[in-house]
Design an enzyme around this catalytic site. Structure first.
Site, mmCIF file in Angstrom:
data_model
loop_
_atom_site.group_PDB
_atom_site.id
_atom_site.type_symbol
_atom_site.label_atom_id
_atom_site.label_comp_id
_atom_site.label_asym_id
_atom_site.label_seq_id
_atom_site.Cartn_x
_atom_site.Cartn_y
_atom_site.Cartn_z
ATOM 1 N N GLY A 156 0.852 -1.181 0.000
ATOM 2 C CA GLY A 156 0.000 0.000 0.000
ATOM 3 C C GLY A 156 0.890 1.233 0.000
ATOM 4 N N ARG A 157 1.531 1.457 1.149
ATOM 5 C CA ARG A 157 2.355 2.644 1.338
ATOM 6 C C ARG A 157 3.436 2.787 0.255
ATOM 7 N NH1 ARG A 157 3.187 4.468 6.709
ATOM 8 N NH2 ARG A 157 2.681 2.344 7.288
ATOM 9 N N CYS A 187 -8.953 21.460 18.196
ATOM 10 C CA CYS A 187 -8.854 21.686 19.638
ATOM 11 C C CYS A 187 -8.355 20.455 20.362
ATOM 12 C CB CYS A 187 -10.220 22.118 20.168
ATOM 13 S SG CYS A 187 -10.662 23.701 19.484
HETATM 14 N N1 LLP Z 1 -1.873 -6.278 3.790
HETATM 15 C C1 LLP Z 1 -2.445 -6.305 5.001
HETATM 16 C C2 LLP Z 1 -3.097 -7.538 5.448
HETATM 17 C C3 LLP Z 1 -2.421 -5.163 5.825
HETATM 18 O O1 LLP Z 1 -2.958 -5.197 7.019
HETATM 19 C C4 LLP Z 1 -1.787 -3.982 5.355
HETATM 20 C C5 LLP Z 1 -1.744 -2.765 6.168
HETATM 21 C C6 LLP Z 1 -1.220 -4.003 4.074
HETATM 22 C C7 LLP Z 1 -1.270 -5.165 3.325
HETATM 23 C C8 LLP Z 1 -0.533 -2.814 3.493
HETATM 24 O O2 LLP Z 1 0.571 -2.431 4.240
HETATM 25 P P1 LLP Z 1 1.588 -1.348 3.660
HETATM 26 O O3 LLP Z 1 2.208 -1.954 2.428
HETATM 27 O O4 LLP Z 1 0.833 -0.121 3.329
HETATM 28 O O5 LLP Z 1 2.545 -1.155 4.739
HETATM 29 N N2 LLP Z 1 -2.224 3.655 9.033
HETATM 30 C C9 LLP Z 1 -0.893 3.148 9.304
HETATM 31 C C10 LLP Z 1 -0.600 1.869 8.542
HETATM 32 C C11 LLP Z 1 -1.601 0.766 8.789
HETATM 33 C C12 LLP Z 1 -1.329 -0.465 7.976
HETATM 34 C C13 LLP Z 1 -2.447 -1.453 8.093
HETATM 35 N N3 LLP Z 1 -2.289 -2.631 7.302
HETATM 36 C C14 LLP Z 1 0.123 4.261 8.993
HETATM 37 O O6 LLP Z 1 -0.285 5.340 8.602
HETATM 38 O O7 LLP Z 1 1.318 4.056 9.157
#
Ligand code: LLP
Length: 441
Positions: free
Chosen positions: A300-301, A368
């Site tokens: 994702g990120r 706030c």
């Molecule tokens: N697959 C699963 C099963 C997940 O739970 C997640 C993310 C991803 C893939 C994708 O992960 P990435 O490649 O984006 O690291 N809001 C938090 C991050 C939460 C991630 C949740 N799960 C932040 O802003 O750092």
């Protein structure tokens, strides 16, 4: 790689001048670079090419704007979804259900039914009760549900405690010790088809070895399941981290910094070793190839994080005996990462000023809450009311985590492609804030 850089003292996103764009659409506003998103996707896909049969399922929880989804669907991406709403958006954006995997510990019967009827590729099952529920819903619908079990490999991957998932104390997945028994149960249920095995160790991970360690730990189980049930895929999840500190420093250090520096040790979002997709691939390809299965990735990120910025305008300055505050028009409701994960986002002025004098300030929003800050005791160029800034690397978990707290309308999102900027989501109005609300009669 990303497409934000200073040209003649002005910060650009691809061919678009961000100061001009900010004047047109107003601030706060999110801006995404299509070229960066596409580039990140292609670079990862190419690095993983030696695997042959593979599918990148973009974890759309990171950024679910329809045009981002559409762009990635056109690249051939699949999607990792976590709700019925996300599947609905994928389909609206031109994505295919048969390239979607459905994760999450709390899928409702209605969501399972919807995903099943749309023909998703796999349910990534997180508990034994969920397995029974999927079987039941599929039976009622007269369909067979393709499933994978999310197995928790109990691997420690260094990241913020709120986004670590691969340890046995986390709520995610089924423990390695229980997994074989749960697969056996799945095989005995009439309305399920075992399709794969999934794992995910956490998010914002900047070292490759934990990913390979997870694969190696799961390999004996995967081989056993493969011979017993004919597994078709293995998903290694997402989690590849990005650089937050020194976000502009890849060859083009911001004009006011000698070099990218990360002085305060806040959390794992440190400047330094970025996890290049090639490094990640070099580490995981061998153990993954040995499985002889189709391999799924759920980034994702990595795809969208550095492809987006949040534009904001300085409203006021204020000093106390111990602090200098710069108050901006974006708030924690627009970008919650600093408040929730001590997340670090670089702050870059959209216009280069002639002085390189820095001052130590807290950059805060109008909400706030004392937690409403984007930077604390950070050295930035002197900012005056009316100056505009970019909060860098806000493309992932930015807009999607926004709320209307303090009755602040949701922000617009702009997609840049070359010289063209398109508002792909309009700014909410005050009227939007009361849609659906009623006074009791
Ligand atoms: N697959 C699963 C099963 C997940 O739970 C997640 C993310 C991803 C893939 C994708 O992960 P990435 O490649 O984006 O690291 N809001 C938090 C991050 C939460 C991630 C949740 N799960 C932040 O802003 O750092």
């Amino acid at each position: 790689m990303h497409s934000f850089r200073y040209v003649d003292g002005s910060l650009k996103c691809e061919g678009v001048d961000l100061e001009t764009l900010a004047a047109e659409v107003g601030t706060p506003a999110y801006v995404y670079s299509a070229e960066t998103i596409r580039g990140n996707y292609r670079r990862l896909d190419e690095a993983l090419a030696p695997l042959g049969d593979r599918m990148i399922c973009y974890a759309m929880k990171a950024n679910g704007n329809l045009s981002v989804l559409n762009l990635l669907a056109k690249e051939g991406a699949g999607f990792d979804i976590v709700s019925g709403g996300e599947l609905f958006k994928v389909l609206k954006a031109g994505g295919r259900a048969d390239r979607c995997t459905f994760a999450g510990v709390g899928k409702t019967a209605a969501e399972i039914d919807y995903a099943l009827r749309q023909g998703i590729y796999s349910f990534n099952v997180e508990s034994e009760e969920e397995l029974e529920m999927i079987n039941e819903v599929a039976g009622r619908a007269g369909l067979v549900a393709p499933i994978a079990i999310r197995v928790n490999p109990d691997v420690d991957a260094p990241t913020h405690k709120y986004i670590s998932t691969g340890k046995s104390k986390n709520k995610f997945g089924i423990g390695l010790d229980r997994a074989a028994a749960v697969y056996e149960r799945a095989a005995s249920l009439p309305n399920l088809k075992i399709r794969g095995l999934q794992t995910h160790i956490g998010s914002q991970i900047l070292k490759a070895p934990p990913f390979a360690e997870a694969v190696r730990k799961l390999t004996p189980l995967v081989m056993e399941l493969k011979s017993k049930y004919g597994l078709e895929f293995f998903s290694v999840g997402g989690g590849v981290g990005i650089v937050y500190r020194g976000a502009l420093s890849s060859g083009d250090a911001a004009w006011w910094k000698g070099s990218a520096e990360g002085s305060d040790d806040i959390n794992s979002e440190k400047e330094g070793e970025r996890l290049a997709p090639e490094t990640y691939a070099a580490e995981v390809i061998e153990p993954l190839k040995a499985l002889g299965l189709r391999i799924l990735f759920e980034p994702g990120r990595f795809i969208v994080g550095n492809a987006g910025v949040l534009l904001s305008t300085v409203l006021y300055r204020k000093s106390t005996p111990t602090k200098n505050f710069v108050i901006v028009d974006a708030g924690m409701n627009d970008l919650i990462r600093p408040a929730l994960y001590e997340g670090y986002h670089e702050i870059e002025p959209l216009k280069q000023c002639s002085s390189t004098v820095l001052e130590k300030v807290d950059v805060v929003g109008p909400v706030c809450e004392s937690g409403d800050f984007f930077a604390q005791d950070r050295e930035v160029p002197v900012l005056a009311p009316g100056d505009r800034i970019a909060l860098m690397s806000s493309g992932a978990y930015g807009f999607v985590m926004a709320s209307t707290y303090n009755a602040r309308p949701l922000l617009p999102e702009v997609l840049v492609e070359g010289e063209k900027a398109t508002v792909v989501r309009t700014r909410q109005t005050w009227n939007d804030l009361i849609v659906g609300e009623r006074l009791p009669t």
